[in-house]
Design a protein around this motif. Structure first.
Motif, short mmCIF file in Angstrom:
data_model
loop_
_atom_site.label_atom_id
_atom_site.label_comp_id
_atom_site.label_asym_id
_atom_site.label_seq_id
_atom_site.Cartn_x
_atom_site.Cartn_y
_atom_site.Cartn_z
N ILE A 46 0.86 -1.25 -0.02
CA ILE A 46 -0.01 0.04 0.17
C ILE A 46 1.00 1.44 -0.08
O ILE A 46 0.72 2.35 -0.78
N PRO A 47 1.94 1.20 0.92
CA PRO A 47 2.95 2.36 0.81
C PRO A 47 3.42 2.83 -0.81
O PRO A 47 3.61 3.88 -0.97
N ALA A 48 3.62 1.89 -1.70
CA ALA A 48 3.94 2.09 -2.80
C ALA A 48 2.98 3.07 -3.71
O ALA A 48 3.51 3.49 -4.55
N VAL A 68 -0.70 6.59 -7.42
CA VAL A 68 -2.07 6.73 -7.27
C VAL A 68 -2.56 8.13 -6.87
O VAL A 68 -2.17 8.67 -5.82
N GLY A 69 -3.04 9.08 -7.98
CA GLY A 69 -3.25 10.17 -7.52
C GLY A 69 -2.28 11.28 -7.43
O GLY A 69 -1.50 11.24 -6.64
N ASN A 96 1.87 7.49 9.87
CA ASN A 96 3.25 7.60 9.33
C ASN A 96 3.81 6.22 8.69
O ASN A 96 3.56 5.05 9.14
N ILE A 97 4.47 6.50 7.74
CA ILE A 97 5.38 5.14 7.23
C ILE A 97 6.96 5.82 7.16
O ILE A 97 7.02 6.79 6.35
N PHE A 101 9.28 2.47 1.12
CA PHE A 101 9.06 3.44 -0.25
C PHE A 101 8.94 4.89 0.08
O PHE A 101 8.37 5.71 -0.76
N GLY A 102 9.60 5.26 1.15
CA GLY A 102 9.75 6.78 1.61
C GLY A 102 9.51 7.00 2.87
O GLY A 102 9.11 6.10 3.56
#
Length: 165
Positions: A46-48, A68-69, A96-97, A101-102
């Motif tokens: 999902i974070p990707a 996405v978006g 927060n992630i 992926f960042g």
């Protein structure tokens, strides 16, 4: 946007772990648990979908590209684009992630208030302020990006001023 070492390490490590878990489940006689594996893949990918791919500005505003978006701050809603230091960030992490992926999240602190973080490195941060929201992004060519945004913002303000007369 360039990934820093922590993002590369976190992302590659997680993908290796997911691939190893997939091999273990599928080839280790646990194939009936494929649905658990699917849940882990979905949660970790999902974070990707929301990782920042790039940031830019044009006559119509500032944008943050994502898979996405695309986030767009229209030039008429843009208040300011300025550098911000890492010491000015932090605070309360609402969502927060951190590394996969960042660096993504919804954050709050005393200096900035509520802001959205879209970064792939822990340096060269830029604060993008609109009438409704604040975004912090990492930008390797920070000074050039800010100068370009300021150019478009100044041109818009001059045009708006001429139209008001």
């Amino acid at each position: 946007m360039k990934w820093d070492g922590s993002v590369i390490l976190a992302t590659v490590s997680m993908l290796v772990i997911l691939l190893a878990a997939t091999a273990f489940v599928l080839f280790g006689g646990y194939a009936r648990f494929w649905w658990i594996l699917l849940i882990f893949w979905v949660i970790h990918l999902i974070p990707a979908l929301f990782m920042p791919l790039g940031v830019g500005c044009a006559e119509d505003g500032v944008f943050i590209r994502r898979p996405v978006g695309r986030i767009v701050v229209p030039i008429e809603a843009l208040k300011n684009v300025s550098p911000v230091g890492a010491k000015d960030l932090g605070g309360t992490r609402i969502v927060n992630i951190n590394g996969l992926f960042g660096y993504l999240g919804l954050m709050r602190n005393e200096r900035l208030g509520l802001y959205r973080l879209y970064a792939t490195s822990r340096s060269d941060y830029v604060l993008i302020e609109s009438e409704r929201r604040k975004y912090v992004v990492s930008c390797p060519e920070r000074e050039e990006f800010i100068a370009a945004c300021q150019h478009y913002l100044d041109a818009y303000r001059r045009q708006a001023q001429i139209q008001n007369y």
